[in-house]
Write a protein that holds these residues in place. Structure first.
Motif, PDB file in Angstrom:
ATOM      1  N   SER A  91      29.952 -17.920  34.659  1.00  0.00           N
ATOM      2  CA  SER A  91      31.036 -17.090  34.132  1.00  0.00           C
ATOM      3  C   SER A  91      32.237 -17.118  35.076  1.00  0.00           C
ATOM      4  CB  SER A  91      30.544 -15.649  33.950  1.00  0.00           C
ATOM      5  OG  SER A  91      31.576 -14.823  33.465  1.00  0.00           O
ATOM      6  N   VAL A  92      33.344 -17.680  34.606  1.00  0.00           N
ATOM      7  CA  VAL A  92      34.577 -17.809  35.395  1.00  0.00           C
ATOM      8  C   VAL A  92      35.737 -17.325  34.542  1.00  0.00           C
ATOM      9  CG1 VAL A  92      36.099 -19.383  36.645  1.00  0.00           C
ATOM     10  CG2 VAL A  92      33.632 -19.793  36.640  1.00  0.00           C
ATOM     11  N   SER A  93      36.655 -16.573  35.157  1.00  0.00           N
ATOM     12  CA  SER A  93      37.834 -16.081  34.435  1.00  0.00           C
ATOM     13  C   SER A  93      39.096 -16.466  35.194  1.00  0.00           C
ATOM     14  CB  SER A  93      37.769 -14.566  34.244  1.00  0.00           C
ATOM     15  OG  SER A  93      37.685 -13.910  35.499  1.00  0.00           O
ATOM     16  N   ILE A  94      40.196 -16.613  34.448  1.00  0.00           N
ATOM     17  CA  ILE A  94      41.485 -16.994  35.025  1.00  0.00           C
ATOM     18  C   ILE A  94      42.556 -16.080  34.463  1.00  0.00           C
ATOM     19  CG2 ILE A  94      43.217 -18.816  35.242  1.00  0.00           C
ATOM     20  CD1 ILE A  94      41.095 -20.874  35.086  1.00  0.00           C
ATOM     21  N   SER A  95      43.480 -15.665  35.328  1.00  0.00           N
ATOM     22  CA  SER A  95      44.642 -14.886  34.894  1.00  0.00           C
ATOM     23  C   SER A  95      45.896 -15.491  35.496  1.00  0.00           C
ATOM     24  CB  SER A  95      44.497 -13.417  35.306  1.00  0.00           C
ATOM     25  OG  SER A  95      44.334 -13.301  36.701  1.00  0.00           O
ATOM     26  N   ASP A  96      47.023 -15.269  34.832  1.00  0.00           N
ATOM     27  CA  ASP A  96      48.278 -15.831  35.335  1.00  0.00           C
ATOM     28  C   ASP A  96      48.906 -14.911  36.371  1.00  0.00           C
ATOM     29  OD1 ASP A  96      49.395 -13.728  33.942  1.00  0.00           O
ATOM     30  OD2 ASP A  96      50.114 -14.961  32.275  1.00  0.00           O
ATOM     31  N   GLY A  97      50.120 -15.236  36.790  1.00  0.00           N
ATOM     32  CA  GLY A  97      50.788 -14.469  37.830  1.00  0.00           C
ATOM     33  C   GLY A  97      51.068 -13.029  37.465  1.00  0.00           C
ATOM     34  N   GLU A  98      51.068 -12.714  36.167  1.00  0.00           N
ATOM     35  CA  GLU A  98      51.289 -11.347  35.703  1.00  0.00           C
ATOM     36  C   GLU A  98      49.986 -10.612  35.407  1.00  0.00           C
ATOM     37  OE1 GLU A  98      53.845 -11.689  32.358  1.00  0.00           O
ATOM     38  OE2 GLU A  98      55.610 -12.282  33.538  1.00  0.00           O
ATOM     39  N   GLY A  99      48.847 -11.256  35.702  1.00  0.00           N
ATOM     40  CA  GLY A  99      47.559 -10.613  35.485  1.00  0.00           C
ATOM     41  C   GLY A  99      47.020 -10.743  34.076  1.00  0.00           C
ATOM     42  N   LYS A 100      47.662 -11.550  33.230  1.00  0.00           N
ATOM     43  CA  LYS A 100      47.194 -11.732  31.855  1.00  0.00           C
ATOM     44  C   LYS A 100      46.132 -12.818  31.808  1.00  0.00           C
ATOM     45  CE  LYS A 100      51.658 -10.389  29.860  1.00  0.00           C
ATOM     46  NZ  LYS A 100      52.792 -10.837  29.007  1.00  0.00           N
ATOM     47  N   ALA A 101      45.091 -12.591  31.006  1.00  0.00           N
ATOM     48  CA  ALA A 101      43.995 -13.550  30.885  1.00  0.00           C
ATOM     49  C   ALA A 101      44.494 -14.862  30.293  1.00  0.00           C
ATOM     50  CB  ALA A 101      42.882 -12.970  30.025  1.00  0.00           C
ATOM     51  N   VAL A 102      43.951 -15.970  30.816  1.00  0.00           N
ATOM     52  CA  VAL A 102      44.314 -17.310  30.359  1.00  0.00           C
ATOM     53  C   VAL A 102      43.060 -17.996  29.830  1.00  0.00           C
ATOM     54  CG1 VAL A 102      45.223 -19.557  31.059  1.00  0.00           C
ATOM     55  CG2 VAL A 102      46.189 -17.467  32.038  1.00  0.00           C
TER      56      VAL A 102
END
Length: 410
Positions: free
Chosen positions: A45-56
């Motif tokens: 389980s891996v998650s990514i968010s952008d510079g504004e904290g929004k999920a990608v």
């Protein structure tokens, strides 16, 4: 007029062309940065968010932009190519953010650990820094790993090559910088402010192949050229590693799961023992005071229960009179039907409510004026169990009719 108008049109046209070229140049630069950073693969389980904290949305070989943050869960890993010669692998339960500006690259490790492998030395105008809250590692052409122990301690292991480690005390600003070579491990420590002397330090020691984490061995051992470099630089021989790297990784994962399960069991045990003994004295039971629950270490922890209002207390009385509640020395008193209490004036059987206690001794209250006629004594049973959430009035009512009240989570 026509000549002036044509000149204005030409100027506006040149402005538009110039703006378009600037936009294309910025887009090309951003694309070049993004194309050099890729999420190669993930496990678990891996998650990514952008510079504004929004999920990608995540997919293999996706482009990563400056400011992206990645997080791995238990038994989960992520492989990231910073460019063709720079690889990092995130350990389980880790959080990483990447920042890139031109040829200046920084990887911020907020939690957990990461393995890094820079196969080619950096150019003079390139930098690659791995930063933790109080420490920074300057990497130029080496492999190793960084592990966050706690907010004040970070460990750096170097497999081959040499890096520069710096640790800084955020309060005093004191800083230390030392080189770390292959085969060495350093603990970068920031000491408590009350400690005399230096406020930070770099503590050095050697390590062996047995100290290398399983999530690193699974990638390093199959890489023959890298094993050769590690042996030449540090003397650590992984070319003929005895044992199964995958089995070691599984053992480490099992140890982490067991540790987490122990923590959850301890937390559940504490939650289910919020109160195992009465907090208030029981009317008519002869107990003028009650000890604190075994799971409560101070009175402040139960103040939300003890500081009940007159409205809450009146729900636990009989006779319908106006109730007053007082506490002394850790005990709680019931309320009389007229709001006045006269110690020792009558027996508890003739009162319409509980008795007032002080310092562990109880005093009876009599009813005066016009209120209830007759007497009532709550029927007592051994124990009862309340399920959260409960109100103070419900707790008071239960304590009035039971020797022991237990409060548990749903």
């Amino acid at each position: 007029m026509k000549r002036v108008r044509d000149r204005r049109i030409r100027v506006l046209a040149w402005v538009c062309v110039f703006s378009l070229l600037c936009t294309l140049a910025a887009w090309a630069a951003e694309s070049a940065v993004a194309s050099s950073m890729q999420l190669m693969k993930t496990e678990g389980s891996v998650s990514i968010s952008d510079g504004e904290g929004k999920a990608v949305s995540l997919f293999e070989k996706m482009r990563l932009h400056s400011g992206y943050q990645m997080k791995t869960e238990e038994s989960s890993y992520a492989w990231i190519n910073l460019d063709s010669s720079k690889l990092i692998k995130m350990d389980a339960a880790s959080t990483v953010a990447i920042q890139k500006s031109g040829k200046q690259l920084e990887v911020r490790l907020d939690a957990g650990g990461l393995f890094f492998n820079v196969s080619e030395p950096l150019a003079e105008d390139e930098t690659l820094n791995i930063r933790v809250s109080t420490m920074i590692v300057g990497v130029r052409g080496t492999s190793g790993w960084v592990r966050v122990v706690d907010p004040w301690t970070t460990q750096v292991y170097i497999l081959d090559g040499t890096v520069q480690c710096s640790v800084t005390d955020p309060v005093t600003g004191q800083s230390k910088t030392e080189p770390v070579k292959g085969g060495e491990m350093v603990s970068c420590v920031v000491y408590p402010q009350e400690k005399q002397g230096d406020k930070c330090d770099i503590l050095r020691q050697s390590f062996t192949g047995e100290d290398i984490a399983g999530f690193i061995l699974t990638d390093v051992v199959p890489d023959g050229p890298l094993c050769d470099k590690i042996y030449e630089s540090s003397g650590i021989d992984l070319r003929h590693f005895k044992g199964n790297p995958l089995e070691k990784l599984r053992q480490e994962q099992a140890a982490v799961r067991e540790k987490l399960a122990d923590i959850l069991r301890q937390a559940a045990g504490q939650d289910n023992q919020i109160a195992t003994k009465p907090v208030w004295a029981n009317p008519g039971s002869g107990q003028g005071s009650a000890s604190l629950p075994e799971s409560v270490s101070s009175r402040e922890e139960i103040d939300p229960w003890e500081n009940t209002s007159a409205e809450d207390s009146s729900e636990g009385t009989s006779g319908g009179g106006s109730g007053n509640s007082s506490a002394s020395g850790g005990s709680s008193s019931g309320s009389s039907s007229s709001g006045n209490s006269t110690p020792g004036s009558s027996s508890s059987g003739s009162s319409s409510s509980g008795s007032s206690s002080s310092g562990g001794s109880s005093s009876d209250s009599s009813s005066s004026g016009s209120s209830s006629s007759g007497s009532s004594t709550p029927e007592e049973t051994a124990s009862t169990t309340l399920t959260m959430p409960v109100t103070a009035a419900e707790i008071q009512a239960a304590l009035n009719s039971h020797d022991e009240v237990t409060i548990q989570n749903p």
